[in-house]
Design a protein around this motif. Structure first.
Motif, PDB file in Angstrom:
ATOM      1  N   GLN A  39      46.004  34.262 -23.008  1.00  0.00           N
ATOM      2  CA  GLN A  39      46.170  35.659 -23.398  1.00  0.00           C
ATOM      3  C   GLN A  39      45.139  36.099 -24.446  1.00  0.00           C
ATOM      4  N   LEU A  40      44.330  35.175 -24.893  1.00  0.00           N
ATOM      5  CA  LEU A  40      43.336  35.495 -25.915  1.00  0.00           C
ATOM      6  C   LEU A  40      41.971  35.736 -25.275  1.00  0.00           C
ATOM      7  N   HIS A  41      41.196  36.576 -25.908  1.00  0.00           N
ATOM      8  CA  HIS A  41      39.806  36.751 -25.487  1.00  0.00           C
ATOM      9  C   HIS A  41      38.975  37.124 -26.709  1.00  0.00           C
ATOM     10  N   LEU A  42      37.674  36.989 -26.570  1.00  0.00           N
ATOM     11  CA  LEU A  42      36.765  37.346 -27.650  1.00  0.00           C
ATOM     12  C   LEU A  42      36.015  38.614 -27.316  1.00  0.00           C
ATOM     13  N   VAL A  43      35.772  39.410 -28.353  1.00  0.00           N
ATOM     14  CA  VAL A  43      34.815  40.502 -28.276  1.00  0.00           C
ATOM     15  C   VAL A  43      33.719  40.192 -29.292  1.00  0.00           C
ATOM     16  N   TYR A  44      32.585  40.845 -29.116  1.00  0.00           N
ATOM     17  CA  TYR A  44      31.417  40.511 -29.932  1.00  0.00           C
ATOM     18  C   TYR A  44      30.825  41.793 -30.509  1.00  0.00           C
ATOM     19  N   GLN A  45      30.660  41.803 -31.830  1.00  0.00           N
ATOM     20  CA  GLN A  45      30.056  42.977 -32.480  1.00  0.00           C
ATOM     21  C   GLN A  45      28.651  42.620 -32.965  1.00  0.00           C
ATOM     22  N   PRO A  46      27.646  43.363 -32.516  1.00  0.00           N
ATOM     23  CA  PRO A  46      26.280  43.050 -32.915  1.00  0.00           C
ATOM     24  C   PRO A  46      26.030  43.274 -34.405  1.00  0.00           C
ATOM     25  N   VAL A  47      25.159  42.456 -34.943  1.00  0.00           N
ATOM     26  CA  VAL A  47      24.585  42.620 -36.276  1.00  0.00           C
ATOM     27  C   VAL A  47      23.108  42.921 -36.050  1.00  0.00           C
ATOM     28  N   VAL A  48      22.613  43.985 -36.692  1.00  0.00           N
ATOM     29  CA  VAL A  48      21.240  44.410 -36.417  1.00  0.00           C
ATOM     30  C   VAL A  48      20.390  44.379 -37.670  1.00  0.00           C
ATOM     31  N   SER A  49      19.091  44.283 -37.467  1.00  0.00           N
ATOM     32  CA  SER A  49      18.147  44.413 -38.564  1.00  0.00           C
ATOM     33  C   SER A  49      18.190  45.839 -39.092  1.00  0.00           C
ATOM     34  N   ALA A  50      18.217  45.976 -40.413  1.00  0.00           N
ATOM     35  CA  ALA A  50      18.269  47.311 -41.008  1.00  0.00           C
ATOM     36  C   ALA A  50      16.976  48.086 -40.782  1.00  0.00           C
ATOM     37  N   TYR A  51      15.915  47.372 -40.448  1.00  0.00           N
ATOM     38  CA  TYR A  51      14.609  48.011 -40.365  1.00  0.00           C
ATOM     39  C   TYR A  51      14.291  48.554 -38.980  1.00  0.00           C
ATOM     40  N   ASN A  52      14.700  47.842 -37.948  1.00  0.00           N
ATOM     41  CA  ASN A  52      14.359  48.313 -36.606  1.00  0.00           C
ATOM     42  C   ASN A  52      15.545  48.308 -35.647  1.00  0.00           C
ATOM     43  N   GLN A  53      16.732  47.936 -36.162  1.00  0.00           N
ATOM     44  CA  GLN A  53      17.978  47.920 -35.399  1.00  0.00           C
ATOM     45  C   GLN A  53      17.959  46.967 -34.205  1.00  0.00           C
ATOM     46  N   GLN A  54      17.081  45.988 -34.235  1.00  0.00           N
ATOM     47  CA  GLN A  54      17.140  44.930 -33.234  1.00  0.00           C
ATOM     48  C   GLN A  54      18.355  44.045 -33.510  1.00  0.00           C
ATOM     49  N   ILE A  55      18.975  43.557 -32.460  1.00  0.00           N
ATOM     50  CA  ILE A  55      20.146  42.694 -32.600  1.00  0.00           C
ATOM     51  C   ILE A  55      19.696  41.301 -33.020  1.00  0.00           C
ATOM     52  N   VAL A  56      20.236  40.821 -34.142  1.00  0.00           N
ATOM     53  CA  VAL A  56      19.881  39.500 -34.639  1.00  0.00           C
ATOM     54  C   VAL A  56      21.011  38.497 -34.439  1.00  0.00           C
ATOM     55  N   ALA A  57      22.235  38.995 -34.321  1.00  0.00           N
ATOM     56  CA  ALA A  57      23.397  38.121 -34.170  1.00  0.00           C
ATOM     57  C   ALA A  57      24.544  38.926 -33.588  1.00  0.00           C
ATOM     58  N   VAL A  58      25.568  38.221 -33.146  1.00  0.00           N
ATOM     59  CA  VAL A  58      26.816  38.867 -32.738  1.00  0.00           C
ATOM     60  C   VAL A  58      27.961  38.121 -33.405  1.00  0.00           C
ATOM     61  N   GLU A  59      28.929  38.865 -33.926  1.00  0.00           N
ATOM     62  CA  GLU A  59      30.093  38.238 -34.536  1.00  0.00           C
ATOM     63  C   GLU A  59      31.215  38.141 -33.514  1.00  0.00           C
ATOM     64  N   ALA A  60      31.757  36.945 -33.341  1.00  0.00           N
ATOM     65  CA  ALA A  60      32.858  36.721 -32.409  1.00  0.00           C
ATOM     66  C   ALA A  60      34.178  37.112 -33.070  1.00  0.00           C
ATOM     67  N   LEU A  61      34.936  37.984 -32.411  1.00  0.00           N
ATOM     68  CA  LEU A  61      36.200  38.487 -32.944  1.00  0.00           C
ATOM     69  C   LEU A  61      37.298  38.243 -31.907  1.00  0.00           C
ATOM     70  N   VAL A  62      38.374  37.585 -32.336  1.00  0.00           N
ATOM     71  CA  VAL A  62      39.424  37.218 -31.390  1.00  0.00           C
ATOM     72  C   VAL A  62      40.391  38.384 -31.187  1.00  0.00           C
ATOM     73  N   ARG A  63      40.865  38.535 -29.952  1.00  0.00           N
ATOM     74  CA  ARG A  63      41.832  39.563 -29.596  1.00  0.00           C
ATOM     75  C   ARG A  63      42.957  38.925 -28.779  1.00  0.00           C
ATOM     76  N   TRP A  64      44.173  39.427 -28.977  1.00  0.00           N
ATOM     77  CA  TRP A  64      45.355  38.911 -28.265  1.00  0.00           C
ATOM     78  C   TRP A  64      45.988  40.065 -27.500  1.00  0.00           C
ATOM     79  N   GLN A  65      45.960  39.977 -26.184  1.00  0.00           N
ATOM     80  CA  GLN A  65      46.590  40.970 -25.332  1.00  0.00           C
ATOM     81  C   GLN A  65      47.916  40.391 -24.842  1.00  0.00           C
ATOM     82  N   HIS A  66      49.013  40.777 -25.501  1.00  0.00           N
ATOM     83  CA  HIS A  66      50.330  40.226 -25.170  1.00  0.00           C
ATOM     84  C   HIS A  66      50.900  40.952 -23.949  1.00  0.00           C
TER      85      HIS A  66
END
Length: 254
Positions: free
Chosen positions: A5-32
């Protein structure tokens, strides 16, 4: 975990200078199946109180590493990092290091592609925790102190903890464009971090004025709804251009 019942979503982290994606943060979600979406603010305390946080954390790390490997295949993605939150209960569990090494070995993810996020309450665990974090960092893993300013961290720990990244708590970013006090605090945090050789992520960026101010402070990286909302694995692949080889859309946090 048992009923998938769990899944991950990912939120990008970007460079402040050119907004290129440098990383993604894994965030857990529970759909009951009965109660619907369970908020992370409820899920994590439940996992902590029940003693399941170690199993949950192991699953998150394993799933995030598999996702990172699945996105490879487009130029520019070989240095993309995935950020995973790690609780003090996980870090102090005797099987943590073994699980960590096994997951990296099975997934083929290089340690340098991981940004482990710890919260300020790890400092209460004392010198043993500093030694463990130093050992992880010596393997190439990068470390971030999450939600800085929310807890009781002594500035001494910014000197002693082996940190690569400092994440400014959203509470300060929220009012940065309305409160001169919060603006001054954020400016001071960024300046201090840079003098210590630590890079800065400002989280919770939701307005253009916040973005402008943070760029003016030379904040390194940005994360928030203004830039990108959390996305599922397939949506993230599309954003990264994995299905369209030839578009270098990501750079590394190193």
């Amino acid at each position: 975990l048992q009923n998938d019942q769990l899944h991950l979503v990912y939120q990008p982290v970007v460079s402040a200078y050119n907004q290129q994606i440098v990383a993604v943060e894994a965030l857990v979600r529970w759909q009951h199946p009965v109660h619907g979406a369970i908020a992370p603010s409820s899920l994590i305390p439940i996992a902590e109180d029940s003693g399941m946080i170690v199993d949950l954390g192991r699953w998150v790390l394993q799933t995030a590493c598999r996702a990172l490997r699945s996105w490879e295949g487009a130029p520019g993605l070989n240095s993309l990092a995935v950020a995973v939150n790690v609780s003090p209960s996980q870090l102090t569990h005797r099987g943590f290091v073994g699980d960590f090494d096994r997951i990296l070995s099975e997934s083929g993810v290089q340690p340098s592609r991981l940004l482990l996020e710890v919260t300020e309450n790890v400092v209460a665990l004392g010198d043993d925790m500093i030694e463990l974090l130093s050992d992880l960092r010596s393997r190439g893993v990068r470390l971030a102190l999450d939600d800085f300013g929310q807890g009781q961290t002594s500035l001494r720990y910014l000197r002693d903890l082996p940190l690569d990244v400092l994440k400014i708590d959203k509470a300060f970013v929220d009012a940065i464009d309305a409160s001169p006090t919060d603006e001054a605090i954020v400016h001071a945090i960024v300046d201090l971090a840079h003098k210590l050789g630590i890079r800065v992520i400002a989280e919770g960026v939701e307005r253009e004025d916040q973005l402008r101010i943070l760029r003016g402070f030379s904040t390194d990286f940005l994360q928030g709804y203004l830039i990108h909302r959390p996305k599922g694995e397939a949506e993230m692949a599309e954003l990264l251009g994995v299905s369209r080889p030839g578009r270098p859309t990501a750079v590394g946090v190193g």
